[in-house]
Write an enzyme that holds these catalytic residues in place. Structure first.
Site, mmCIF file in Angstrom:
data_model
loop_
_atom_site.group_PDB
_atom_site.id
_atom_site.type_symbol
_atom_site.label_atom_id
_atom_site.label_comp_id
_atom_site.label_asym_id
_atom_site.label_seq_id
_atom_site.Cartn_x
_atom_site.Cartn_y
_atom_site.Cartn_z
ATOM 1 N N LYS A 13 0.776 -1.151 -0.096
ATOM 2 C CA LYS A 13 0.063 -0.011 0.073
ATOM 3 C C LYS A 13 0.716 1.381 -0.039
ATOM 4 O O LYS A 13 0.347 2.246 -0.170
ATOM 5 C CB LYS A 13 -0.754 0.008 1.383
ATOM 6 C CG LYS A 13 -1.632 -1.171 1.377
ATOM 7 C CD LYS A 13 -2.649 -1.039 2.683
ATOM 8 C CE LYS A 13 -3.131 -2.404 2.755
ATOM 9 N NZ LYS A 13 -3.480 -2.869 4.172
ATOM 10 N N GLY A 14 2.220 1.079 0.115
ATOM 11 C CA GLY A 14 3.117 2.138 0.628
ATOM 12 C C GLY A 14 3.077 3.264 -0.585
ATOM 13 O O GLY A 14 3.301 4.511 -0.338
ATOM 14 N N GLU A 34 7.285 2.523 -6.845
ATOM 15 C CA GLU A 34 7.852 2.065 -5.443
ATOM 16 C C GLU A 34 7.628 3.132 -4.348
ATOM 17 O O GLU A 34 8.190 4.430 -4.782
ATOM 18 C CB GLU A 34 8.769 1.255 -5.158
ATOM 19 C CG GLU A 34 8.796 -0.337 -5.233
ATOM 20 C CD GLU A 34 8.343 -0.757 -4.057
ATOM 21 O OE1 GLU A 34 7.582 -0.013 -3.226
ATOM 22 O OE2 GLU A 34 8.762 -1.961 -3.735
ATOM 23 N N ASP A 35 7.337 2.974 -3.216
ATOM 24 C CA ASP A 35 7.683 4.083 -2.212
ATOM 25 C C ASP A 35 9.124 4.160 -1.923
ATOM 26 O O ASP A 35 9.841 5.040 -1.700
ATOM 27 C CB ASP A 35 6.764 3.705 -1.087
ATOM 28 C CG ASP A 35 6.719 2.298 -0.264
ATOM 29 O OD1 ASP A 35 7.606 1.449 -0.930
ATOM 30 O OD2 ASP A 35 6.336 2.053 0.755
ATOM 31 N N ASP A 95 14.711 -0.875 -0.208
ATOM 32 C CA ASP A 95 15.621 -0.885 1.062
ATOM 33 C C ASP A 95 16.564 -1.933 0.676
ATOM 34 O O ASP A 95 17.686 -1.714 0.126
ATOM 35 C CB ASP A 95 14.602 -1.263 2.137
ATOM 36 C CG ASP A 95 15.199 -1.388 3.673
ATOM 37 O OD1 ASP A 95 16.406 -0.584 3.810
ATOM 38 O OD2 ASP A 95 14.784 -1.891 4.435
ATOM 39 N N LYS A 134 17.293 3.669 0.047
ATOM 40 C CA LYS A 134 18.485 3.555 1.081
ATOM 41 C C LYS A 134 19.424 2.597 0.650
ATOM 42 O O LYS A 134 19.603 1.366 0.961
ATOM 43 C CB LYS A 134 17.652 2.655 2.490
ATOM 44 C CG LYS A 134 16.779 3.530 3.291
ATOM 45 C CD LYS A 134 16.467 2.541 4.463
ATOM 46 C CE LYS A 134 15.054 3.172 4.997
ATOM 47 N NZ LYS A 134 14.752 2.156 6.091
ATOM 48 N N PHE A 163 14.483 4.513 9.713
ATOM 49 C CA PHE A 163 13.392 3.778 9.537
ATOM 50 C C PHE A 163 12.219 5.199 9.509
ATOM 51 O O PHE A 163 12.332 5.850 10.381
ATOM 52 C CB PHE A 163 12.529 2.742 10.363
ATOM 53 C CG PHE A 163 11.592 2.326 9.976
ATOM 54 C CD1 PHE A 163 11.435 1.204 8.984
ATOM 55 C CD2 PHE A 163 10.296 2.321 10.284
ATOM 56 C CE1 PHE A 163 10.727 0.424 8.504
ATOM 57 C CE2 PHE A 163 9.034 1.883 9.762
ATOM 58 C CZ PHE A 163 9.096 0.668 8.768
ATOM 59 N N VAL A 164 11.782 5.315 8.132
ATOM 60 C CA VAL A 164 10.924 6.515 7.974
ATOM 61 C C VAL A 164 9.421 6.178 7.891
ATOM 62 O O VAL A 164 8.984 5.210 7.314
ATOM 63 C CB VAL A 164 11.512 7.336 7.133
ATOM 64 C CG1 VAL A 164 12.747 7.979 7.222
ATOM 65 C CG2 VAL A 164 11.406 6.528 5.618
ATOM 66 N N ASP A 182 4.437 3.288 6.277
ATOM 67 C CA ASP A 182 3.897 2.877 7.505
ATOM 68 C C ASP A 182 4.974 2.285 8.508
ATOM 69 O O ASP A 182 6.102 1.689 8.139
ATOM 70 C CB ASP A 182 2.810 1.804 7.375
ATOM 71 C CG ASP A 182 3.089 0.639 6.798
ATOM 72 O OD1 ASP A 182 3.900 0.374 6.192
ATOM 73 O OD2 ASP A 182 2.711 -0.442 7.574
ATOM 74 N N ARG A 197 0.634 6.432 7.691
ATOM 75 C CA ARG A 197 0.605 6.661 6.333
ATOM 76 C C ARG A 197 0.123 7.995 5.663
ATOM 77 O O ARG A 197 0.459 8.558 4.720
ATOM 78 C CB ARG A 197 -0.086 5.542 5.502
ATOM 79 C CG ARG A 197 0.379 4.179 5.725
ATOM 80 C CD ARG A 197 -0.484 3.218 4.618
ATOM 81 N NE ARG A 197 -0.313 1.793 5.041
ATOM 82 C CZ ARG A 197 0.756 1.014 4.462
ATOM 83 N NH1 ARG A 197 1.646 1.646 3.812
ATOM 84 N NH2 ARG A 197 0.725 0.046 4.750
HETATM 85 P P1 IMP Z 1 13.137 -4.179 0.549
HETATM 86 O O1 IMP Z 1 12.600 -5.405 -0.051
HETATM 87 O O2 IMP Z 1 13.758 -4.401 1.715
HETATM 88 O O3 IMP Z 1 13.657 -3.201 -0.391
HETATM 89 O O4 IMP Z 1 11.834 -3.391 1.127
HETATM 90 C C1 IMP Z 1 10.912 -2.793 0.358
HETATM 91 C C2 IMP Z 1 9.604 -2.452 1.401
HETATM 92 O O5 IMP Z 1 9.890 -2.436 2.765
HETATM 93 C C3 IMP Z 1 9.362 -1.266 1.023
HETATM 94 O O6 IMP Z 1 8.117 -1.283 -0.249
HETATM 95 C C4 IMP Z 1 8.378 -0.698 2.201
HETATM 96 O O7 IMP Z 1 7.161 -1.281 2.269
HETATM 97 C C5 IMP Z 1 9.256 -1.413 3.267
HETATM 98 N N1 IMP Z 1 10.098 -0.532 3.852
HETATM 99 C C6 IMP Z 1 11.621 -0.429 3.763
HETATM 100 N N2 IMP Z 1 12.202 0.565 4.572
HETATM 101 C C7 IMP Z 1 10.926 1.096 5.129
HETATM 102 C C8 IMP Z 1 10.942 2.547 6.187
HETATM 103 O O8 IMP Z 1 12.139 2.939 6.309
HETATM 104 N N3 IMP Z 1 9.679 2.710 6.369
HETATM 105 C C9 IMP Z 1 8.613 2.051 5.989
HETATM 106 N N4 IMP Z 1 8.604 0.990 5.281
HETATM 107 C C10 IMP Z 1 10.025 0.548 4.837
#
Ligand code: IMP
Length: 179
Positions: free
Chosen positions: A42-43, A98-99, A102, A130, A151-152, A158, A164
């Site tokens: 949902k981000g 994507e939001d 990470d 990140k 963590f944001v 969220d 959100r």
């Molecule tokens: P990844 O698979 O580790 O790249 O994670 C991506 C997903 O993790 C994002 O779409 C977010 O839903 C969540 N996420 C990663 N970092 C944060 C953060 O700092 N705040 C909130 N959600 C995060």
């Protein structure tokens, strides 16, 4: 500011300016084409809603929902599709929205999954990145802000489904997720 927040990292004005810039670049790059934006629920919902209003080429949007985080702040590395696209993307120009990227595990899975469906092109747009936490190498075509390893929340992001709706992006107090 909400008591759970440590500081505001990106203001409403900074986000707005960046979204406009990204929308202009996307409009130039897809000139003469139409593009399918795929929002990752949902981000990305708030980002996508603002971004599409800054794009001048014909746009349709669709959504996918995947889970990679449980309720914590660490990626599990396991990606599950909770909701698939409503429409075929065969022969279409596709842009994943994507939001935040990470570790990159979620996006890596999505790119491989969508690549197999015969899109004419596949690109990636993320508001936040990140880079310090990356576990897999990913090409990001449209990139808003690189942020440090904190963590944001806010602007769609969220923690445990909360925060959100904040119009800015803020650092969550570690005490909130360490409890
Ligand atoms: P990844 O698979 O580790 O790249 O994670 C991506 C997903 O993790 C994002 O779409 C977010 O839903 C969540 N996420 C990663 N970092 C944060 C953060 O700092 N705040 C909130 N959600 C995060």
């Amino acid at each position: 500011m909400h008591v759970d927040l440590q500081e505001i990292m990106l203001s409403e004005q900074q986000i707005k300016a960046k979204v406009q810039e990204l929308g202009q670049r996307i409009s130039q790059d897809y000139r003469g084409e139409s593009v399918v934006l795929i929002g990752i629920l949902k981000g990305s919902v708030i980002f996508l809603a603002d971004l599409v209003r800054c794009i001048s080429v014909p746009v349709v949007f669709d959504f996918m929902a995947v889970s990679s985080y449980g309720s914590g702040t660490q990626s599990s590395g396991v990606v599950r599709v909770l909701k698939d696209l409503d429409h075929s993307i065969t022969g279409k120009h596709v842009l994943i929205v994507e939001d935040i990227v990470d570790t990159g595990l979620t996006l890596n899975y999505l790119i491989n999954n969508l690549k197999s469906r015969g899109a004419a092109s596949l690109k990636v747009c993320t508001l936040l990145d990140k880079p310090e936490r990356r576990k897999v190498n990913i090409q990001i075509d449209y990139h808003g802000f690189s942020i440090p390893d904190q963590f944001v929340v806010g602007y769609g992001l969220d923690f445990n489904s909360n925060y959100r709706n904040f119009p800015y992006i803020a650092v969550l107090k570690p005490a909130v997720y360490q409890n």
